[in-house]
Design an enzyme around this catalytic site. Structure first.
Site, PDB file in Angstrom:
ATOM      1  CE  LYS A   1      -0.221  74.075  32.924  1.00  0.00           C
ATOM      2  NZ  LYS A   1      -0.300  75.288  32.102  1.00  0.00           N
TER       3      LYS A   1
ATOM      4  NE  ARG B   1      -2.028  84.946  36.545  1.00  0.00           N
ATOM      5  CZ  ARG B   1      -2.181  85.306  35.274  1.00  0.00           C
ATOM      6  NH1 ARG B   1      -3.091  86.211  34.937  1.00  0.00           N
ATOM      7  NH2 ARG B   1      -1.448  84.753  34.337  1.00  0.00           N
TER       8      ARG B   1
END
Ligand code: BES
Ligand code: MN
Ligand code: ZN
Length: 506
Positions: free
Chosen positions: A281, A355
């Site tokens: 990020k 996920r």
């Protein structure tokens, strides 16, 4: 650790603290006890209300200093006009706490005699106000060593004891017991989210949950070897770049009268820090990713609440804990992993890690417990904030009844959910040429493709997925929360349980 706010329920007409707060409805309508105080001061309160053009609108207030005929130093009159719902009453309690806070006192008396309590009994009215005040009183200051007690600029609220005068103090105290359990769950969730990641990694998170066994929860901690034996390779892949090993914690509460009642299952994403991994990020705002375990925090808070109020249900809480770091051992974009379910996943972006954690945690939950429903909570996508902002969490659900129950619980508690679509066309977007699926969809509908991915691991069990990236943290201060970590979802799910799955047992 600071002592939590001490709340007491006392009868009307008793001793009053130097700071007193009374309530006034629309048109400055007073209840009997407030009326008596006004009369003792020869109408000073109502006179001041007129002078200030105070009308009794909810959460507005005026202050009368050194009132005649009363030993207290000040009376704050706060409006209740328009207070109807439970959430309104909590906000009123929070606003009362804040009003008292600006007066810099350690004790105060709240005279809870509404001119009109609305649809609820006086004890429920008083207990809701108390919960609102308690929720508002939370702060996270354990790392501030400069406690400037005498500092004039110190904006902190020093209230320690709040005595609530009400019609039926014993009944109010009883009604408050369950609410206190709720506040404890919310506070645990807030604490876990606020805690920095150097202090709270997967191992430390698991240890904090282990300590909850004293409440009657049964706690199992699965370590790396256990996870390997279970083939939880998706969850393990997320953690493999970190020197801090992953964990899964299973919390069980068996409060149902029928021992064999199918449990409900709550599963939380617990990424203790999300750097993005090799798909790293940008630096700006990355510190917020200490809150990427907000789903797990909510599940822990809920389980604590259910145990503390001895809820008459069987509930399982499962959290998948890992730290997503870039390193020589981290997973790479393009890696293909075999999840516990046997389904293979091509990892095209290591930042879509939540996920992967959920895939194995959900499969395990479903496989082991055969629950009546599963609800997962996850700070899963930035895309849900693009869609809904920070007002609503995204709700994805394969069962209309469960969805409606969640929407209804959201309206009463103020932890609101907005239903989003699922469907074949979206599901196709995560098909992969190289494996059963890939972990990212295309450019659009990012929250939906995230949910579609998660759905592939719950079979046909009634299931709801709550994307709480916008609500679990940094969701804005309000009357009942002043903290970065909001504790979002604990009140929602406690209400879902109480309203739909507990009543039939009583
Ligand atoms: N934890 C983030 C989502 C998030 C972002 C939560 C901001 C709270 C605030 C999640 O793991 C993530 O990185 N999601 C990616 C998914 C993408 C790579 C498909 C995102 O939202 O950009
Ligand atoms: Mn991520
Ligand atoms: Zn994440």
């Amino acid at each position: 650790m600071p002592e939590p706010l001490d709340i007491q329920f006392v009868p009307f007409n008793g001793e009053m603290a130097p700071t007193v707060l009374v309530l006034a409805d629309d048109g400055v309508a007073l209840g009997a006890a407030a009326k008596r105080i006004d009369e003792r001061s020869k109408g000073q309160l109502t006179k001041a209300a007129g002078a200030a053009e105070f009308k009794g609108k909810a959460r507005t207030a005026i202050e009368v200093l050194a009132p005649a005929g009363i030993e207290s130093r000040r009376v704050v009159m706060m409006g209740t006009g328009g207070t109807k719902t439970e959430h309104d009453r909590l906000r009123l309690g929070g606003a009362a706490y804040a009003q008292i806070g600006t007066r810099k006192v350690e004790t105060a008396t709240l005279v809870a005699d509404p001119a009109d309590p609305g649809q609820v009994s006086e004890e429920v009215f008083a207990a809701d106000l108390a919960l609102g005040a308690l929720l508002r009183s939370y702060n996270f200051e354990k790392y501030r060593s400069t406690k400037s007690e005498n500092d004039e600029d110190d904006k902190r609220n020093g209230l320690r004891t709040l005595a609530i005068q009400c019609a039926k103090p014993e009944a109010a105290a009883k009604a408050f017991a369950g609410r206190r359990a709720l506040a404890e769950g919310v506070f645990l969730a807030r604490d876990l989210v606020n805690e920095p990641a150097n202090v709270l990694g997967p191992v430390e998170f698991a240890e904090r949950l282990r300590a909850l066994s004293s409440t009657g929860l049964s706690i199992e901690v699965l370590d790396e070897a256990d996870l390997k034996a279970l083939n939880m390779n998706a969850l393990l892949a997320v953690g493999q770049g970190s020197v801090r090993p992953p964990r899964v914690v299973v919390m069980q509460w068996n409060g149902s009268k029928s021992k064999r009642a199918k449990p409900m299952c709550f599963v939380g994403k617990g990424v203790c820090f999300d750097t993005g991994g090799i798909s790293i990020k940008p630096a700006g705002g990355m510190e917020d990713m200490k809150g990427d375990m907000g789903g797990a925090a909510c599940v822990a808070g809920l389980m604590l609440t259910l145990a503390k109020r001895r809820a008459a249900v069987n509930a399982i809480g499962i959290v998948g804990l890992a730290e997503n770091m870039p390193s020589g051992t981290a997973q790479r974009p393009g890696d293909i992993i075999t999840s516990m379910s046997g389904q293979t996943i091509e990892v095209l972006n290591t930042d879509a890690e939540g996920r992967l954690v959920l895939a194995d945690a959900l499969w395990y939950a479903n496989d082991r417990f055969k629950p009546r429903f599963i609800i997962d909570l996850a700070t899963l996508t930035g895309a849900i904030m693009v869609a809904l902002g920070k007002e609503y969490a995204g709700l994805f659900c394969n069962d209309d009844r469960l969805a409606k129950e969640l929407e209804a619980a959201g309206e009463v508690t103020g932890d609101k959910v907005w239903r989003m679509p699922l469907g074949k066309a979206y599901d196709r977007l995560i098909d992969s040429r190289n494996a059963d699926m890939k972990n990212i969809g295309g450019r659009y509908g990012g929250a939906i493709t995230g949910a579609q991915f998660v759905q592939r691991f719950v079979k046909d069990t009634p299931w709801a997925h709550l994307d709480i990236a916008g609500t679990a943290m940094d969701s804005g201060r309000n009357e009942i929360n002043q903290s970065w970590g909001s504790g979002w979802g604990v009140r929602l799910l406690d209400r879902l349980v109480a309203d739909n799955y507990e009543k039939s047992e009583k």
